[in-house]
Design an enzyme around this catalytic site. Structure first.
Site, PDB file in Angstrom:
ATOM      1  N   ASN A  66       0.846  -1.281  -0.079  1.00  0.00           N
ATOM      2  CA  ASN A  66      -0.045  -0.002   0.010  1.00  0.00           C
ATOM      3  C   ASN A  66       0.822   1.361   0.096  1.00  0.00           C
ATOM      4  OD1 ASN A  66       0.489  -0.872   2.727  1.00  0.00           O
ATOM      5  ND2 ASN A  66      -0.972   0.457   3.438  1.00  0.00           N
ATOM      6  N   GLU A 113       0.305   5.332   0.390  1.00  0.00           N
ATOM      7  CA  GLU A 113      -0.690   6.312   1.020  1.00  0.00           C
ATOM      8  C   GLU A 113      -0.125   7.666   0.606  1.00  0.00           C
ATOM      9  OE1 GLU A 113      -0.907   5.512   5.186  1.00  0.00           O
ATOM     10  OE2 GLU A 113      -2.055   3.695   5.144  1.00  0.00           O
ATOM     11  N   CYS A 164      -4.181   0.588  -2.344  1.00  0.00           N
ATOM     12  CA  CYS A 164      -3.961  -0.580  -1.514  1.00  0.00           C
ATOM     13  C   CYS A 164      -2.909  -1.715  -2.181  1.00  0.00           C
ATOM     14  CB  CYS A 164      -5.206  -1.591  -1.426  1.00  0.00           C
ATOM     15  SG  CYS A 164      -6.482  -0.794  -0.493  1.00  0.00           S
ATOM     16  N   GLU A 194      -3.173  -4.519  -2.997  1.00  0.00           N
ATOM     17  CA  GLU A 194      -3.625  -5.592  -3.949  1.00  0.00           C
ATOM     18  C   GLU A 194      -3.704  -4.631  -5.318  1.00  0.00           C
ATOM     19  OE1 GLU A 194      -4.743  -4.928  -1.003  1.00  0.00           O
ATOM     20  OE2 GLU A 194      -5.885  -6.533   0.003  1.00  0.00           O
ATOM     21  N   CYS A 202     -10.138  -4.926   0.775  1.00  0.00           N
ATOM     22  CA  CYS A 202     -11.431  -3.959   0.830  1.00  0.00           C
ATOM     23  C   CYS A 202     -12.261  -4.194  -0.605  1.00  0.00           C
ATOM     24  CB  CYS A 202     -10.893  -2.564   0.935  1.00  0.00           C
ATOM     25  SG  CYS A 202     -10.079  -1.940  -0.658  1.00  0.00           S
ATOM     26  N   CYS A 262     -10.702  -3.394  -3.677  1.00  0.00           N
ATOM     27  CA  CYS A 262      -9.783  -4.427  -4.499  1.00  0.00           C
ATOM     28  C   CYS A 262     -10.473  -5.500  -4.771  1.00  0.00           C
ATOM     29  CB  CYS A 262      -8.782  -4.685  -3.373  1.00  0.00           C
ATOM     30  SG  CYS A 262      -7.681  -3.224  -3.003  1.00  0.00           S
TER      31      CYS A 262
END
Ligand code: THU
Length: 158
Positions: free
Chosen positions: A61, A63, A72, A74, A110, A113
């Site tokens: 991830n 940010e 993210c 993924e 999430c 994803c």
């Protein structure tokens, strides 16, 4: 009114039950988590994809001070695969996460994803098995679609 139940299949493994290929994929995801840029959440996620030809692709991830701009683990890995190996199917994705206390008990992708995973799966026409590496238990979903019941997919636009 009637009620219906939507069920999904999940296998639960202990680390000792994994073969060498999956242990290696877990290790790749753990190593990827070290490259997470997560100064805001302190939640470090790693994802590793195993492609049909044996290639391993990792992501973490990333940010941003403007929070929604972050990505993210993924999706970092999935979009890299789509951009650089568009014609090689993805067989497995492994996901793991660490917080201040170490590896988290349960990680789960999430909703966004899951949606991106579904599109990768539909695009390649074969299932992507999803391995969620919790501290104790390892969950395996046989496909991205099994993680997203009643999903909205590309067939809705055809
Ligand atoms: N995150 C992931 O990278 N993958 C997940 O499966 C769950 C959440 C990231 C996004 C954000 O950087 C941080 O974890 C906290 O939500």
């Amino acid at each position: 009114m009637k009620q219906i139940k939507i069920a999904t299949n999940v296998e639960v493994y202990a680390y000792e039950e994994l073969d060498a290929e999956h242990r290696q994929l877990l290790k790749a995801a753990q190593e990827a988590a070290h490259n997470a840029y997560a100064p805001y959440s302190q939640f470090h996620v790693g994802a590793a994809l195993l492609l049909d030809d044996g290639t391993v692709i990792t992501g973490s991830n990333q940010e941003n001070a403007s929070y929604p701009a972050g990505c993210c683990a993924e999706r970092t890995a999935l979009f890299y695969a789509g951009a650089n190996h568009p014609n090689t199917p993805i067989r497995h994705i492994a996901i793991v996460a660490f917080n201040g206390q170490g590896q988290v008990e349960q990680i789960s992708p999430c909703g966004i994803c899951r949606q991106v995973l579904l599109e990768s799966e539909q695009r390649q026409g074969s299932p992507i098995s999803v391995w969620l590496f919790g501290r104790e238990a390892i969950y395996r979903f046989p496909s991205a679609s099994s993680l997203l019941p009643l999903c909205f997919g590309k067939e809705a636009l055809e």
